[in-house]
Design a protein around this motif. Sequence first.
Motif, PDB file in Angstrom:
ATOM      1  N   GLY A 192      50.138  59.060  39.728  1.00  0.00           N
ATOM      2  CA  GLY A 192      48.659  59.419  39.698  1.00  0.00           C
ATOM      3  C   GLY A 192      48.332  60.109  40.998  1.00  0.00           C
ATOM      4  N   LYS A 198      51.640  54.020  39.208  1.00  0.00           N
ATOM      5  CA  LYS A 198      51.151  52.716  38.898  1.00  0.00           C
ATOM      6  C   LYS A 198      52.059  52.101  37.552  1.00  0.00           C
ATOM      7  CE  LYS A 198      47.172  55.002  37.692  1.00  0.00           C
ATOM      8  NZ  LYS A 198      47.476  56.278  38.060  1.00  0.00           N
ATOM      9  N   TYR A 395      46.686  48.514  35.070  1.00  0.00           N
ATOM     10  CA  TYR A 395      47.592  48.790  36.099  1.00  0.00           C
ATOM     11  C   TYR A 395      47.873  47.552  36.960  1.00  0.00           C
ATOM     12  CZ  TYR A 395      46.028  53.573  34.847  1.00  0.00           C
ATOM     13  OH  TYR A 395      45.714  54.642  34.413  1.00  0.00           O
ATOM     14  N   GLN A 398      46.630  46.424  40.699  1.00  0.00           N
ATOM     15  CA  GLN A 398      45.752  47.458  41.214  1.00  0.00           C
ATOM     16  C   GLN A 398      44.348  47.380  40.195  1.00  0.00           C
ATOM     17  OE1 GLN A 398      48.596  51.038  40.657  1.00  0.00           O
ATOM     18  NE2 GLN A 398      48.142  51.193  43.162  1.00  0.00           N
ATOM     19  N   GLU A 400      41.240  47.733  41.082  1.00  0.00           N
ATOM     20  CA  GLU A 400      40.393  48.702  41.254  1.00  0.00           C
ATOM     21  C   GLU A 400      40.652  49.963  40.582  1.00  0.00           C
ATOM     22  OE1 GLU A 400      43.620  49.448  43.727  1.00  0.00           O
ATOM     23  OE2 GLU A 400      42.590  47.404  43.438  1.00  0.00           O
ATOM     24  N   LYS A 401      41.907  50.540  40.426  1.00  0.00           N
ATOM     25  CA  LYS A 401      42.313  51.519  39.543  1.00  0.00           C
ATOM     26  C   LYS A 401      42.072  51.269  38.002  1.00  0.00           C
ATOM     27  CE  LYS A 401      45.237  53.658  42.995  1.00  0.00           C
ATOM     28  NZ  LYS A 401      46.455  54.256  43.316  1.00  0.00           N
ATOM     29  N   CYS A 405      38.982  53.352  35.273  1.00  0.00           N
ATOM     30  CA  CYS A 405      39.071  54.063  34.041  1.00  0.00           C
ATOM     31  C   CYS A 405      37.974  53.740  33.047  1.00  0.00           C
ATOM     32  CB  CYS A 405      40.632  53.499  33.566  1.00  0.00           C
ATOM     33  SG  CYS A 405      42.055  53.938  34.588  1.00  0.00           S
ATOM     34  N   ASP A 432      42.057  65.119  37.724  1.00  0.00           N
ATOM     35  CA  ASP A 432      42.449  64.816  38.922  1.00  0.00           C
ATOM     36  C   ASP A 432      43.808  65.755  39.452  1.00  0.00           C
ATOM     37  OD1 ASP A 432      44.955  64.317  37.368  1.00  0.00           O
ATOM     38  OD2 ASP A 432      44.536  62.078  37.240  1.00  0.00           O
TER      39      ASP A 432
END
Length: 537
Positions: A192, A198, A395, A398, A400-401, A405, A432
């Motif tokens: 990422g 991830k 993920y 994680q 928050e990641k 999405c 990104d």
Amino acid sequence: MTAQYESARREFAWDRPDHYNFARDTVDRLARERPGQRAMLWVDDSGTERELDFNHFSERSSRVANMLAAAGVRRGDRVVVLLTRQVAWWEVVTACLKMGAVAAPGTTQLSAKDIAYRVGAAEAVCVVTDASCADKVDAVAADCDTLHSRILVGGAREGWIDYDGASVSASAAFTPVDTAAEEDALCYFTSGTTGYPKMCIHNHLYALGHETTGRYWLDLSDDDLHWNISDTGWAKAAWSSYFAPWLRGAALFVHHTSGFDPAASLAMFGRYPITSFCGAPTVYRMFVQQPLADYAFDKLRSCVGAGEPLNPEVIERWRRATGLTIRDGYGQTETTLLCGNMLDVAARPGSMGKPSPGIELAVIDDAGNPLPPGAEGDVAVRVKPAPPLGLFKEYRGQPEKTAACFRGDWYITGDRARCDEDGYFWFVSRADDVILSAGYRIGPFEVESALLEHPAVIESAVVASPDPDRGEVVKAFIVLAGGYEAGPELEREIKDHVKRVTAPYKYPRKIAFVEELPKTVSGKIRRVELRDAEWRE
């Protein structure tokens, strides 16, 4: 012909069983129903050829599952698999699925530090690899608390289980685990923009999600011999070298080689009855630089490309030589095929194609509203009321990641595109800073971290830079520490340093020494400014 595609889109419905196991429901079933049918034609650079049927993989995966169980691997445990295109890769991944363990494939180019991170993050209990990675695994094994088994393919080594000997002596009787559809099946590490890779977790239905990949894009049947040039460490191998072809009963062509040689690869089309081919755009770009008129493509009927948009001029040169149009497809580590230039729809060179059956794809705005034709926005997949098969679970570790999405009813791919009046999607850019180089996905953070370990580097920013062969390459903008002088010698030294401390494919092929880096008011490096300048030039 377009009517067939539209009919498939209207009538397609996902099969959502409560329990599913690819090893049992596809590999073992094909071994029973089609005894002797070819599953793989494997060749190497020394001229060795092996023709293997589905019974081979059914039996061998059972033996390997028993070997893994004897080594202490249990249902739900993670197994890191670092192998090149050896037959053992298919045996081990099938065995993991069969026993309910979670396979975590990776490229053999990983450094010892990369391996330690993956083993630690996944809490893996076992690593299966060969001599190419054994030293690296041994170097970090003491720091990997969960790792209790090391299995070596192709030889014996102190402290390691001999794969060949242990699997041959293991029993061929193994009852596949009746895995729940939502159980973890695969763990892929995907780079990422920030932080280390991830852990992208897929469930057992991910395999079944590739039914559309194999049927509508690759267009495979049981009389095809399909060749996908992809490193076994990447999700593209799961797509096109494993799930999709075998779901369709097709055989795999595997060329086990130490490195990609376009001339040697092109010769394979005349030497073997390859009917279907999948390659990254870099492969095709290198192919068309060869004298294509010198090669035979008599059996080849289908060609697809994936990983990044392919240049229309390359598509045209390939078509003139072979009579075949390269049909681009689009998807991610987190998904199966989202859209593509399907065989029964007129291909539009440079386009991502049309949505796969079973996928509702749209270009949306920041509020989650689909945009009209021609407008640029985020590529998104509708996930409510139910997500399509093949979408990743999370993920791991994680949340928050994972949450980032999703936007309302949509999964956001992180890519920007527009859709034309006829429903074709056209890639615009990534949202990104991830670099796609020759099919590899490279996070700038990983390269910048490696650069900072060199004493000459006080600060750096890594971006994508255009390249005619690889599509993009890694470019590093470097601020030097006092006492160091910019020049070719230091540039070579820094490149070699990155190759040593991280996977070699991540090293910066271009380096610019600068006095300072562009930053925001809060001090964050503005990679976008550097990247945009590269592409303008």
